[in-house]
Write an enzyme that holds these catalytic residues in place. Structure first.
Site, PDB file in Angstrom:
ATOM      1  N   ASP A   5     -12.822 -20.412 -21.723  1.00  8.13           N
ATOM      2  CA  ASP A   5     -12.114 -21.642 -22.094  1.00  8.13           C
ATOM      3  C   ASP A   5     -11.234 -22.126 -20.939  1.00  8.13           C
ATOM      4  O   ASP A   5     -10.830 -21.335 -20.091  1.00  8.13           O
ATOM      5  CB  ASP A   5     -11.262 -21.352 -23.342  1.00  8.13           C
ATOM      6  N   ASN A  32     -20.174 -27.844 -29.834  1.00  7.92           N
ATOM      7  CA  ASN A  32     -19.965 -28.572 -28.575  1.00  7.92           C
ATOM      8  C   ASN A  32     -20.778 -29.867 -28.482  1.00  7.92           C
ATOM      9  O   ASN A  32     -20.496 -30.714 -27.628  1.00  7.92           O
ATOM     10  CB  ASN A  32     -20.266 -27.680 -27.358  1.00  7.92           C
TER      11      ASN A  32
HETATM   12  C1  FPP Z   1     -14.707 -24.486 -22.543  1.00  7.96           C
HETATM   13  O1  FPP Z   1     -13.757 -25.151 -21.751  1.00  7.96           O
HETATM   14  C2  FPP Z   1     -15.934 -24.354 -21.795  1.00  7.96           C
HETATM   15  C3  FPP Z   1     -17.158 -24.820 -22.225  1.00  7.96           C
HETATM   16  C4  FPP Z   1     -17.373 -25.490 -23.505  1.00  7.96           C
HETATM   17  C5  FPP Z   1     -18.337 -24.669 -21.369  1.00  7.96           C
HETATM   18  C6  FPP Z   1     -18.434 -23.350 -20.724  1.00  7.96           C
HETATM   19  C7  FPP Z   1     -19.450 -23.406 -19.679  1.00  7.96           C
HETATM   20  C8  FPP Z   1     -19.324 -22.818 -18.466  1.00  7.96           C
HETATM   21  C9  FPP Z   1     -18.172 -22.008 -18.059  1.00  7.96           C
HETATM   22  C10 FPP Z   1     -20.408 -22.892 -17.497  1.00  7.96           C
HETATM   23  C11 FPP Z   1     -21.568 -22.158 -18.071  1.00  7.96           C
HETATM   24  C12 FPP Z   1     -22.517 -21.794 -17.085  1.00  7.96           C
HETATM   25  C13 FPP Z   1     -23.789 -21.501 -17.371  1.00  7.96           C
HETATM   26  C14 FPP Z   1     -24.575 -20.866 -16.358  1.00  7.96           C
HETATM   27  C15 FPP Z   1     -24.431 -21.835 -18.643  1.00  7.96           C
HETATM   28  P1  FPP Z   1     -13.216 -26.561 -22.236  1.00  7.96           P
HETATM   29  O2  FPP Z   1     -14.093 -27.606 -21.678  1.00  7.96           O
HETATM   30  O3  FPP Z   1     -13.120 -26.556 -23.729  1.00  7.96           O
HETATM   31  O4  FPP Z   1     -11.813 -26.577 -21.577  1.00  7.96           O
HETATM   32  P2  FPP Z   1     -10.496 -27.279 -22.170  1.00  7.96           P
HETATM   33  O5  FPP Z   1     -10.150 -26.522 -23.429  1.00  7.96           O
HETATM   34  O6  FPP Z   1      -9.498 -27.081 -21.084  1.00  7.96           O
HETATM   35  O7  FPP Z   1     -10.841 -28.712 -22.427  1.00  7.96           O
END
Ligand code: FPP
Length: 254
Positions: free
Chosen positions: A28, A76
């Site tokens: 996250d 998501n």
């Molecule tokens: C949450 O952070 C993250 C995600 C929903 C996506 C996670 C994906 C990756 C780390 C890359 C994955 C890589 C591969 C190879 C599949 P957020 O966007 O919710 O962060 P925030 O809470 O700060 O908005």
């Protein structure tokens, strides 16, 4: 709470004989990492992908047997289309550049989740990565892609009900193991339940990740945003884990 934990942490050393076999991570904070740098949210996901590479190798080097990463949840899809589209391209970019390294480190790829809803190119990249690493018998890098634990449990219940209806299974014979065997983590066998679940970026919730499997996991909520996470942060989480007393509901320290 965090600071007192860390103070004790610095005094302890990593015990290489007690590395958690299965570590699960809710990655996250990509969006907040980007926003803090006045960058678009997707820049955080791009950097997060680089972190996945670093952390996968670090975990493999430490002797972790399964690393489960929550990459895209069934919830998501509610994000703006541009962000969803970007996230859907990430596995393609990730596997295109990283499969040789995974093979070099003997890391096998596995996926939990309904990948049939992903764009064709993404599905293909995932299938190719699984195939290209099929002979690797070191760490399993388990991506949760279009995964939600309630969806997983619903599918398991449906499939068990069908077996009962068809006379293949006696309802009285259903055990906890029957349920585990019908979950998407079933290919992991005895390693299906994480020993340690880490969530980055300071949020302290589970967000529909491996609800059945984390029944007795140790939870570690860390303040770092995912793009700032690295091998050292992982070691810190493991050192903290090693200071816990796991009793699994009993009295004896296991
Ligand atoms: C949450 O952070 C993250 C995600 C929903 C996506 C996670 C994906 C990756 C780390 C890359 C994955 C890589 C591969 C190879 C599949 P957020 O966007 O919710 O962060 P925030 O809470 O700060 O908005």
């Amino acid at each position: 709470m965090f600071s007192s934990k860390k103070d004790t942490n610095t005094e302890r050393k990593l015990d290489m004989d007690r590395i958690p076999a299965h570590i699960a991570i809710i990655m996250d904070g990509n969006g907040r990492w980007a926003q803090a740098r006045h960058l678009p949210r997707v820049a955080g996901h791009k950097q997060g992908m680089q972190t996945v590479k670093k952390v996968a190798i670090a975990a493999s080097d430490l002797g972790v047997k399964v690393l489960s990463l929550y990459a895209f949840s069934t919830e998501n899809w509610k994000r703006p289309a541009t962000e969803v589209n970007y996230l859907m391209q990430l596995p393609i970019r990730f596997f295109a550049t990283f499969v040789p390294d995974l093979v070099k480190h003997n890391v096998g790829v596995m996926v939990m989740g309904d990948i049939t809803r992903l764009p064709g190119g993404t599905q293909q990249a995932v299938k190719d990565a699984i195939k290209d690493t099929a002979d690797c018998d070191g760490m399993i890098l388990n991506f949760a892609l279009n995964y939600g634990s309630r969806d997983e449990i619903t599918r398991a219940v449906r499939s068990i009900a069908t077996e009962v209806q068809n006379g293949q299974l006696d309802s009285a014979a259903i055990t906890e193991q029957t349920i585990s065997d019908h979950l998407m983590s079933a290919p992991l066998g005895d390693l299906a339940d994480p020993d340690l679940l880490i969530r980055t970026s300071g949020e302290e919730r589970i967000s529909n990740f491996m609800l059945w499997q984390i029944g007795y996991s140790e939870l570690e909520f860390m303040p770092e945003h995912w793009p700032d996470f690295d091998g050292e942060t992982l070691k810190r989480a493991i050192i903290d884990f090693q200071g816990r007393h796991r009793r699994f509901g009993g009295l004896v320290n296991k």
